[in-house]
Design an enzyme around this catalytic site. Structure first.
Site, PDB file in Angstrom:
ATOM      1  N   LYS A  77     -12.696  -1.655   6.886  1.00 48.80           N
ATOM      2  CA  LYS A  77     -12.162  -2.595   7.888  1.00 48.80           C
ATOM      3  C   LYS A  77     -12.792  -2.357   9.258  1.00 48.80           C
ATOM      4  CE  LYS A  77      -8.849  -3.856   4.916  1.00 48.80           C
ATOM      5  NZ  LYS A  77      -8.545  -3.301   3.609  1.00 48.80           N
TER       6      LYS A  77
ATOM      7  N   ASP B 223      -1.828   6.616   6.449  1.00 52.92           N
ATOM      8  CA  ASP B 223      -2.862   5.746   5.889  1.00 52.92           C
ATOM      9  C   ASP B 223      -3.220   4.764   7.002  1.00 52.92           C
ATOM     10  OD1 ASP B 223      -4.379   3.781   4.694  1.00 52.92           O
ATOM     11  OD2 ASP B 223      -2.946   3.309   3.102  1.00 52.92           O
TER      12      ASP B 223
ATOM     13  N   TRP C 161       0.829  -1.216   0.000  1.00 52.42           N
ATOM     14  CA  TRP C 161       0.000   0.000   0.000  1.00 52.42           C
ATOM     15  C   TRP C 161       0.853   1.252   0.000  1.00 52.42           C
ATOM     16  CZ3 TRP C 161      -4.153  -1.443  -2.006  1.00 52.42           C
ATOM     17  CH2 TRP C 161      -4.720  -2.674  -1.677  1.00 52.42           C
TER      18      TRP C 161
END
Ligand SMILES: Cc1ncc(COP(=O)(O)O)c(C=O)c1O
Length: 344
Positions: free
Chosen positions: A180, A156, A89
């Site tokens: 999530k 992030d 990511w």
């Protein structure tokens, strides 16, 4: 997500608060939805204990949209942004930032195949910002100590937001895809310090400019109404169980139980160095990889789903997001022990 949130969301789809309307059909400019948006934003502020310099927005798109939108708002053509490469990511975020300015990768876990969070690095003082991925969903590593830097810090937090007590105010910008720990996919939580904005010369498309969203109270255009509503329900649930500190205790207990089982088992081993292990995504492999297929089949028989590791890491990954009850971890741990018993 918590069962009670599913139930409340399902009821709201059929009939929202006895209005005779579905949450899916109420206008976003109505006072009914305004109250939802206001409460969702206020709950974020409260649960993160944010100061008044930080604004809370719910924006369209996935976290991947923020890979682009962050540099678009914060990085001028000739400036440099510092990035930590701690896996997939982070790498994707770096790629997008390069479209807008210069990028200095100040540290990378690549050499260790991302089994550790890099420790020794320096962030240039003149960098526009320093970007980290607080939890590395695929590799199962997590920054246990948030770096202390004079450079504006961008995080992030897609896969560990609201899971542990940290100083959220230490971040100048936080983004997290909802799917999530918050709600359905399709909405991003964005927390940004106002005084960070408006410093770059490049024109920013209206819908991409954070300032426009702030000015319009996170209602610049039609927001993802249902996704924001479900986030609000999850945040209410989080508050009702005692907030981030309370859920952190549960998360610690879940992770401790699973890592202990891995460490004590003759069959399994963790893939990340102990001090950087994620409490959200526990990655582990088998000492004898030829047993992995039969272990997966064994767990399937016990209705354990979704533990196959990401293809880049292999093995297994158990995601212990906020709403996962500890008894789900107990079921997995029992399966690991029982499987070990069956081995010659
Ligand atoms: C840490 C992290 N960042 C970014 C993303 C990308 O999110 P999205 O699919 O919402 O764009 C993910 C997805 O799992 C993630 O775990």
């Amino acid at each position: 997500m918590p069962q009670e949130v599913f139930q409340q969301a399902a009821q709201a789809v059929l009939n929202y608060n006895n209005t005779g309307l579905s949450i899916l059909e109420i206008g976003h400019r109505t006072s009914t939805f305004q109250a939802v948006m206001d409460e969702a934003r206020a709950l974020v502020k409260e649960l993160m204990q944010l100061d008044d310099k930080h604004e809370v927005l719910f924006l369209h798109g996935g976290a991947s949209t923020q890979f682009m939108q962050v540099p678009m708002n914060l990085l001028d053509d000739k400036e440099t942004a510092a990035y930590a490469d701690t896996g997939v990511w982070g790498i994707k975020a770096i790629k997008e930032a390069k479209l807008y300015g210069k990028v200095e990768v100040v540290c990378s876990g690549k050499e260790s195949n991302y089994t550790a969070i890099p420790k020794d690095f320096a962030v240039p003082n003149d960098a526009a910002y320093f970007h980290i991925t607080t939890n590395n969903t695929i590799y199962g590593s997590q920054w246990q100590k948030i770096p202390n830097t004079s450079t504006p810090l961008v995080g992030d937090m897609s896969s560990d937001v609201f899971s542990r007590v940290i100083d959220f105010n230490a971040f100048d910008l936080i983004y997290a895809g909802a799917q999530k720990n918050m709600g359905p996919a399709g909405v991003n939580l964005l927390v940004v310090k106002k005084d960070l904005l408006g410093k770059i010369k490049r024109p920013i498309p209206t819908i991409m400019d954070y300032r426009n969203h702030i000015n319009e109270g996170s209602m610049l255009n039609t927001p993802p109404v249902f996704a924001v509503f479900v986030c609000m329900l999850t945040l209410r649930w989080l508050k009702s169980i005692g907030g981030v500190a309370a859920v952190e205790k549960l998360n610690d207990a879940k992770a401790a139980l699973l890592y202990k089982t891995i460490d004590e088992s003759p069959l399994f081993r963790g893939t990340v160095v102990n001090e950087d292990r994620s409490k959200m995504n526990v990655c582990f492999v088998m000492n004898d990889p030829s047993l992995e297929v039969s272990f997966l089949a064994f767990t399937k028989e016990r209705n354990i789903v979704g533990i196959k590791g990401h293809r880049l890491v292999g093995g297994f990954r158990a995601s212990l997001y906020n709403a996962l009850p500890i008894n789900s971890v107990e079921v997995l741990v029992q399966a690991m022990k029982d499987f070990a018993q069956l081995q010659p």
